[in-house]
Scaffold this motif. Sequence first.
Motif, PDB file in Angstrom:
ATOM      1  N   ALA A 166       4.948   3.936 -21.474  1.00 41.80           N
ATOM      2  CA  ALA A 166       4.846   3.936 -22.940  1.00 41.80           C
ATOM      3  C   ALA A 166       3.951   2.800 -23.426  1.00 41.80           C
ATOM      4  O   ALA A 166       3.049   3.013 -24.237  1.00 41.80           O
ATOM      5  CB  ALA A 166       6.236   3.830 -23.558  1.00 41.80           C
ATOM      6  N   ASP A 167       4.193   1.592 -22.912  1.00 45.20           N
ATOM      7  CA  ASP A 167       3.507   0.423 -23.443  1.00 45.20           C
ATOM      8  C   ASP A 167       2.093   0.250 -22.907  1.00 45.20           C
ATOM      9  O   ASP A 167       1.206  -0.212 -23.610  1.00 45.20           O
ATOM     10  CB  ASP A 167       4.336  -0.835 -23.155  1.00 45.20           C
ATOM     11  N   PHE A 168       1.884   0.623 -21.651  1.00 41.94           N
ATOM     12  CA  PHE A 168       0.562   0.451 -21.076  1.00 41.94           C
ATOM     13  C   PHE A 168      -0.281   1.720 -21.208  1.00 41.94           C
ATOM     14  O   PHE A 168      -1.504   1.687 -21.085  1.00 41.94           O
ATOM     15  CB  PHE A 168       0.659  -0.012 -19.620  1.00 41.94           C
ATOM     16  N   GLY A 169       0.395   2.835 -21.498  1.00 41.57           N
ATOM     17  CA  GLY A 169      -0.323   4.083 -21.736  1.00 41.57           C
ATOM     18  C   GLY A 169      -1.112   4.064 -23.043  1.00 41.57           C
ATOM     19  O   GLY A 169      -1.987   4.898 -23.261  1.00 41.57           O
ATOM     20  N   LYS A 170      -0.799   3.081 -23.895  1.00 45.56           N
ATOM     21  CA  LYS A 170      -1.531   2.941 -25.159  1.00 45.56           C
ATOM     22  C   LYS A 170      -3.005   2.636 -24.930  1.00 45.56           C
ATOM     23  O   LYS A 170      -3.839   2.900 -25.784  1.00 45.56           O
ATOM     24  CB  LYS A 170      -0.938   1.787 -25.987  1.00 45.56           C
ATOM     25  N   PHE A 171      -3.318   2.037 -23.776  1.00 42.30           N
ATOM     26  CA  PHE A 171      -4.689   1.583 -23.521  1.00 42.30           C
ATOM     27  C   PHE A 171      -5.567   2.672 -22.916  1.00 42.30           C
ATOM     28  O   PHE A 171      -6.774   2.523 -22.827  1.00 42.30           O
ATOM     29  CB  PHE A 171      -4.670   0.359 -22.603  1.00 42.30           C
ATOM     30  N   GLY A 172      -4.925   3.755 -22.482  1.00 42.13           N
ATOM     31  CA  GLY A 172      -5.685   4.838 -21.870  1.00 42.13           C
ATOM     32  C   GLY A 172      -4.786   5.635 -20.952  1.00 42.13           C
ATOM     33  O   GLY A 172      -3.664   5.232 -20.647  1.00 42.13           O
ATOM     34  N   GLU A 173      -5.291   6.761 -20.507  1.00 40.69           N
ATOM     35  CA  GLU A 173      -4.489   7.649 -19.671  1.00 40.69           C
ATOM     36  C   GLU A 173      -4.187   7.002 -18.325  1.00 40.69           C
ATOM     37  O   GLU A 173      -5.083   6.464 -17.670  1.00 40.69           O
ATOM     38  CB  GLU A 173      -5.260   8.956 -19.459  1.00 40.69           C
ATOM     39  N   LEU A 174      -2.919   7.048 -17.934  1.00 43.37           N
ATOM     40  CA  LEU A 174      -2.491   6.483 -16.656  1.00 43.37           C
ATOM     41  C   LEU A 174      -2.512   7.555 -15.576  1.00 43.37           C
ATOM     42  O   LEU A 174      -1.968   8.639 -15.752  1.00 43.37           O
ATOM     43  CB  LEU A 174      -1.079   5.909 -16.777  1.00 43.37           C
ATOM     44  N   GLU A 175      -3.125   7.210 -14.459  1.00 44.20           N
ATOM     45  CA  GLU A 175      -3.178   8.117 -13.321  1.00 44.20           C
ATOM     46  C   GLU A 175      -1.945   7.932 -12.437  1.00 44.20           C
ATOM     47  O   GLU A 175      -1.434   8.865 -11.857  1.00 44.20           O
ATOM     48  CB  GLU A 175      -4.449   7.801 -12.527  1.00 44.20           C
ATOM     49  N   ASP A 176      -1.478   6.675 -12.354  1.00 47.53           N
ATOM     50  CA  ASP A 176      -0.381   6.382 -11.435  1.00 47.53           C
ATOM     51  C   ASP A 176       0.367   5.122 -11.880  1.00 47.53           C
ATOM     52  O   ASP A 176      -0.243   4.184 -12.383  1.00 47.53           O
ATOM     53  CB  ASP A 176      -0.962   6.171 -10.028  1.00 47.53           C
ATOM     54  N   VAL A 177       1.683   5.135 -11.711  1.00 47.37           N
ATOM     55  CA  VAL A 177       2.503   3.954 -11.982  1.00 47.37           C
ATOM     56  C   VAL A 177       3.380   3.712 -10.758  1.00 47.37           C
ATOM     57  O   VAL A 177       4.114   4.602 -10.338  1.00 47.37           O
ATOM     58  CB  VAL A 177       3.403   4.157 -13.230  1.00 47.37           C
ATOM     59  N   GLN A 178       3.282   2.525 -10.181  1.00 43.19           N
ATOM     60  CA  GLN A 178       4.119   2.177  -9.024  1.00 43.19           C
ATOM     61  C   GLN A 178       4.979   0.982  -9.403  1.00 43.19           C
ATOM     62  O   GLN A 178       4.462  -0.084  -9.731  1.00 43.19           O
ATOM     63  CB  GLN A 178       3.244   1.786  -7.826  1.00 43.19           C
ATOM     64  N   LEU A 179       6.277   1.183  -9.323  1.00 43.71           N
ATOM     65  CA  LEU A 179       7.231   0.107  -9.599  1.00 43.71           C
ATOM     66  C   LEU A 179       8.112   0.006  -8.348  1.00 43.71           C
ATOM     67  O   LEU A 179       9.129   0.686  -8.251  1.00 43.71           O
ATOM     68  CB  LEU A 179       8.055   0.461 -10.846  1.00 43.71           C
ATOM     69  N   PRO A 180       7.696  -0.812  -7.374  1.00 39.03           N
ATOM     70  CA  PRO A 180       8.417  -0.840  -6.090  1.00 39.03           C
ATOM     71  C   PRO A 180       9.877  -1.254  -6.251  1.00 39.03           C
ATOM     72  O   PRO A 180      10.174  -2.214  -6.957  1.00 39.03           O
ATOM     73  CB  PRO A 180       7.644  -1.881  -5.268  1.00 39.03           C
ATOM     74  N   MET A 181      10.750  -0.510  -5.596  1.00 39.01           N
ATOM     75  CA  MET A 181      12.185  -0.771  -5.688  1.00 39.01           C
ATOM     76  C   MET A 181      12.556  -2.028  -4.907  1.00 39.01           C
ATOM     77  O   MET A 181      11.920  -2.361  -3.920  1.00 39.01           O
ATOM     78  CB  MET A 181      12.972   0.416  -5.115  1.00 39.01           C
ATOM     79  N   GLY A 182      13.603  -2.697  -5.366  1.00 44.47           N
ATOM     80  CA  GLY A 182      13.946  -3.989  -4.767  1.00 44.47           C
ATOM     81  C   GLY A 182      15.331  -4.099  -4.189  1.00 44.47           C
ATOM     82  O   GLY A 182      16.064  -5.013  -4.519  1.00 44.47           O
ATOM     83  N   GLY A 183      15.719  -3.163  -3.348  1.00 44.75           N
ATOM     84  CA  GLY A 183      17.012  -3.295  -2.678  1.00 44.75           C
ATOM     85  C   GLY A 183      18.171  -3.304  -3.651  1.00 44.75           C
ATOM     86  O   GLY A 183      18.465  -2.314  -4.297  1.00 44.75           O
ATOM     87  N   ASP A 184      18.836  -4.473  -3.780  1.00 49.93           N
ATOM     88  CA  ASP A 184      19.999  -4.555  -4.673  1.00 49.93           C
ATOM     89  C   ASP A 184      19.595  -4.694  -6.140  1.00 49.93           C
ATOM     90  O   ASP A 184      20.418  -4.584  -7.026  1.00 49.93           O
ATOM     91  CB  ASP A 184      20.898  -5.727  -4.261  1.00 49.93           C
ATOM     92  N   LYS A 185      18.313  -4.952  -6.381  1.00 49.56           N
ATOM     93  CA  LYS A 185      17.835  -5.055  -7.760  1.00 49.56           C
ATOM     94  C   LYS A 185      17.166  -3.739  -8.155  1.00 49.56           C
ATOM     95  O   LYS A 185      16.803  -2.949  -7.297  1.00 49.56           O
ATOM     96  CB  LYS A 185      16.832  -6.202  -7.887  1.00 49.56           C
ATOM     97  N   PRO A 186      16.993  -3.524  -9.476  1.00 46.45           N
ATOM     98  CA  PRO A 186      16.376  -2.263  -9.906  1.00 46.45           C
ATOM     99  C   PRO A 186      14.962  -2.099  -9.358  1.00 46.45           C
ATOM    100  O   PRO A 186      14.533  -1.008  -9.044  1.00 46.45           O
ATOM    101  CB  PRO A 186      16.338  -2.379 -11.430  1.00 46.45           C
ATOM    102  N   HIS A 187      14.240  -3.222  -9.252  1.00 41.39           N
ATOM    103  CA  HIS A 187      12.886  -3.183  -8.695  1.00 41.39           C
ATOM    104  C   HIS A 187      12.497  -4.605  -8.333  1.00 41.39           C
ATOM    105  O   HIS A 187      13.268  -5.539  -8.517  1.00 41.39           O
ATOM    106  CB  HIS A 187      11.894  -2.562  -9.687  1.00 41.39           C
ATOM    107  N   LYS A 188      11.288  -4.781  -7.788  1.00 39.97           N
ATOM    108  CA  LYS A 188      10.899  -6.089  -7.264  1.00 39.97           C
ATOM    109  C   LYS A 188      10.292  -7.027  -8.306  1.00 39.97           C
ATOM    110  O   LYS A 188       9.891  -8.133  -7.974  1.00 39.97           O
ATOM    111  CB  LYS A 188       9.909  -5.906  -6.115  1.00 39.97           C
ATOM    112  N   GLY A 189      10.179  -6.564  -9.545  1.00 37.38           N
ATOM    113  CA  GLY A 189       9.663  -7.450 -10.577  1.00 37.38           C
ATOM    114  C   GLY A 189       8.151  -7.410 -10.728  1.00 37.38           C
ATOM    115  O   GLY A 189       7.566  -8.240 -11.402  1.00 37.38           O
ATOM    116  N   PHE A 190       7.518  -6.438 -10.057  1.00 34.45           N
ATOM    117  CA  PHE A 190       6.089  -6.267 -10.266  1.00 34.45           C
ATOM    118  C   PHE A 190       5.749  -4.791 -10.204  1.00 34.45           C
ATOM    119  O   PHE A 190       6.555  -3.971  -9.760  1.00 34.45           O
ATOM    120  CB  PHE A 190       5.257  -7.066  -9.254  1.00 34.45           C
ATOM    121  N   ALA A 191       4.561  -4.456 -10.693  1.00 35.38           N
ATOM    122  CA  ALA A 191       4.148  -3.058 -10.716  1.00 35.38           C
ATOM    123  C   ALA A 191       2.641  -2.959 -10.562  1.00 35.38           C
ATOM    124  O   ALA A 191       1.910  -3.917 -10.807  1.00 35.38           O
ATOM    125  CB  ALA A 191       4.574  -2.409 -12.031  1.00 35.38           C
TER     126      ALA A 191
END
Length: 120
Positions: free
Chosen positions: A47-72
């Motif tokens: 939603a927030d980064f799609g404002k700048f243009g069409e997104l081809e891919d979004v990778q949000l690597p999962m982080g084990g016991d956390k929802p994700h690793k804190g980077f994308a």
Amino acid sequence: SESTYLPSDPAPPFDFSMNASARADDEGRKIFIGGLSFDCREDDLRADFGKFGELEDVQLPMGGDKPHKGFAFLTYCKAESATDATKEHHQRNYMGREITCKIVEPRRGGGGGGGEGSGG
């Protein structure tokens, strides 16, 4: 007497491994976002980064016991979109955390060489 010649895993020719991801790096269409809040979801990024243009891919690597690793990693269809997004978001507050947002540099063989001196 057949010769049992087995090539010892030769390195593939360069463009053999030139997948979409590597091409995106080359073209400056992929951005790295670091320091993300764990409340952040892929939908938020779209939603927030799609404002700048069409997104081809979004990778949000999962982080084990956390929802994700804190980077994308986000890949845009156009390099300009990636540039706009990084200008807007680098070292800015996003969902309560100051994030890093920069263009992914292509991984070149041989290393060395910095991006100094591009004043602007």
